[in-house]
Design an enzyme around this catalytic site. Structure first.
Site, PDB file in Angstrom:
ATOM      1  N   ASP A   1     -77.015 -69.262  21.232  1.00  0.00           N
ATOM      2  CA  ASP A   1     -76.312 -67.835  21.576  1.00  0.00           C
ATOM      3  C   ASP A   1     -77.467 -66.944  21.005  1.00  0.00           C
ATOM      4  OD1 ASP A   1     -75.128 -65.344  21.720  1.00  0.00           O
ATOM      5  OD2 ASP A   1     -73.345 -66.163  20.584  1.00  0.00           O
TER       6      ASP A   1
ATOM      7  N   LYS B   1     -76.293 -56.128  24.452  1.00  0.00           N
ATOM      8  CA  LYS B   1     -76.937 -55.795  23.078  1.00  0.00           C
ATOM      9  C   LYS B   1     -78.397 -55.163  23.275  1.00  0.00           C
ATOM     10  CE  LYS B   1     -73.255 -57.472  21.359  1.00  0.00           C
ATOM     11  NZ  LYS B   1     -72.970 -58.873  20.806  1.00  0.00           N
TER      12      LYS B   1
ATOM     13  N   TRP C   1     -69.412 -65.424  15.191  1.00  0.00           N
ATOM     14  CA  TRP C   1     -69.604 -65.707  16.719  1.00  0.00           C
ATOM     15  C   TRP C   1     -69.819 -67.202  16.602  1.00  0.00           C
ATOM     16  CZ3 TRP C   1     -67.632 -62.427  19.400  1.00  0.00           C
ATOM     17  CH2 TRP C   1     -67.699 -60.993  19.538  1.00  0.00           C
TER      18      TRP C   1
HETATM   19  C1  LIG Z   1     -71.646 -59.622  20.976  1.00  0.00           C
HETATM   20  C2  LIG Z   1     -71.773 -61.082  20.610  1.00  0.00           C
HETATM   21  C3  LIG Z   1     -70.897 -62.036  21.284  1.00  0.00           C
HETATM   22  C4  LIG Z   1     -69.669 -61.596  22.175  1.00  0.00           C
HETATM   23  O1  LIG Z   1     -70.380 -61.428  23.315  1.00  0.00           O
HETATM   24  P1  LIG Z   1     -69.192 -61.122  24.619  1.00  0.00           P
HETATM   25  O2  LIG Z   1     -70.335 -60.595  25.656  1.00  0.00           O
HETATM   26  O3  LIG Z   1     -68.306 -59.915  24.129  1.00  0.00           O
HETATM   27  O4  LIG Z   1     -68.627 -62.333  24.636  1.00  0.00           O
HETATM   28  C5  LIG Z   1     -71.440 -63.276  21.043  1.00  0.00           C
HETATM   29  N1  LIG Z   1     -72.325 -63.721  20.296  1.00  0.00           N
HETATM   30  C6  LIG Z   1     -73.042 -62.884  19.610  1.00  0.00           C
HETATM   31  C7  LIG Z   1     -74.247 -63.281  18.663  1.00  0.00           C
HETATM   32  C8  LIG Z   1     -72.988 -61.447  19.784  1.00  0.00           C
HETATM   33  O5  LIG Z   1     -73.783 -60.504  19.168  1.00  0.00           O
END
Ligand SMILES: *Cc1c(COP(=O)(O)O)cnc(C)c1O
Length: 357
Positions: free
Chosen positions: A171, A195, A101
């Site tokens: 993030d 998540k 990511w």
């Molecule tokens: C799942 C995830 C993403 C992607 O998220 P989307 O909502 O599908 O764009 C990005 N960063 C992390 C750390 C993730 O766990």
């Protein structure tokens, strides 16, 4: 019967929350309609939005210098939206590459500015995150981007460095609501809700309000943070049903004792599992001890051919979503807030009997 759901995302939600959704699905609080069918400008939805924001604010101790937004496009959308707003070709940003990511965020940011990768654990298949004293954040960087928890590789930053680091952008898709943190260290925190916070389709953004003064001009209205701050996430139709579920999940979190309780519980569950991994050479944890994630616990088998039979056996016993991401292989047990101690105990029981067999 509900399965023990170890999916990494979308992932398990509290059963209590789903029961409430079910009860309110046809008639939300006497309105005679579902939240799905409700105007996003109605007083009922205004209350839902305000509560979701207030709950998150209270849980994470967010002060009034910050705004909470609920947007669309996922965390992936923020990978480009933040740099689009705050970088230009002659501006620089630091990025820390701790997984798939992070590297996707880097790729997008490169479209807008000068990206300086301060650290990468790519050569070691992302088995760790750096300690803060390994890093030297550039004075002339506009911001420093991190992935606080690496969902695929099962690592996380244990903390966010000393207090003088105040220009982080994180993030937090897979560890939001698993620990308290000092928001003053961040320009922005963002992630997909799917998540640990709610369903897919909602992106949470917590942004320092004064950032909009620094933003680039001339961007499409929808892609400016300013728009969403000024319109309180209601510039256009927001993901209203998802916001409603975030409201319920955060209510559940508060009722259950708030962030300290959630942290304590997720740590307790993770520790139980890591203890089993550490005391066996049948199972091999993939991440460095100091970098271990609480929410995504990754391990392999010494004998890889046992992976599939293990997953099949677990599934037979009501445990799903244990297959690791294809780039790591092995097993990934996601331990988000709605995972139960019972679920982890069941997993451990299966692991032990599988090893003995
Ligand atoms: C799942 C995830 C993403 C992607 O998220 P989307 O909502 O599908 O764009 C990005 N960063 C992390 C750390 C993730 O766990």
């Amino acid at each position: 019967m509900r399965a023990h759901n170890f999916n990494a995302g979308p992932s398990t939600l509290p059963t209590e929350v789903l029961e409430k959704v079910k009860n309110e699905l046809l008639d939300y609080e006497g309105t005679g309609i579902s939240v799905m069918e409700m105007s996003h400008r109605s007083p009922e939805f205004s209350d839902i939005l305000a509560s979701a924001k207030k709950n998150l604010k209270d849980l994470l101790n967010i002060n009034d210098n910050y705004e909470i937004l609920f947007l669309q496009g996922g965390a992936s959308h923020q990978f480009f939206m933040f740099p689009m707003n705050f970088l230009t070709k002659d501006k620089k940003a630091d990025y820390i590459d701790t997984g798939a990511w992070s590297s996707k965020a880097i790729k997008e940011a490169k479209l807008f500015g000068n990206i300086n990768v301060l650290f990468s654990s790519k050569d070691a298949n992302y088995n760790r995150v750096p300690s803060w004293n390994e890093l030297e954040i550039s004075n002339d960087a506009e911001y420093c981007h991190i992935t606080s928890n690496n969902t695929i590789f099962g690592t996380r930053f244990k903390d966010f460095g000393d207090p003088n680091i105040t220009k982080l952008v994180a993030d937090m898709s897979s560890d939001i609501l698993t620990r308290p943190f000092d928001i003053n260290k961040f320009y922005m925190v963002y992630g997909g809700a799917q998540k640990n916070l709610g369903p897919s389709g909602v992106t949470f953004v917590i942004i320092r309000k004064d950032m909009i003064e620094k933003a680039n001009n001339g961007l499409p209205t929808l892609l400016q943070y300013k728009t969403h701050i000024e319109k309180d996430s209601l510039f256009n139709t927001p993901p209203s049903f998802g916001i409603y579920i975030i409201k319920l999940v955060t209510e559940w979190a508060i009722k259950n004792g708030g962030i300290d309780f959630l942290e304590k519980e997720s740590k307790k569950r993770a520790d139980m599992l890591y203890e089993v991994l550490d005391s066996s050479d049948f199972y091999i944890p993939t991440s460095d001890k100091d970098s271990r994630s609480l929410t995504n616990i990754t391990f392999r088998f010494k004998d890889e051919s046992l992976e599939k039979p293990f997953i099949d056996e677990a599934k037979k016993q009501g445990l799903i979503g244990l297959k690791g991401h294809r780039s790591v292989g092995g097993i990934r047990a996601s331990n988000y807030n709605a995972m139960t101690t019972e679920g982890i105990k069941k997993l451990i029981e299966i692991m032990k009997s599988f090893e003995n067999k």
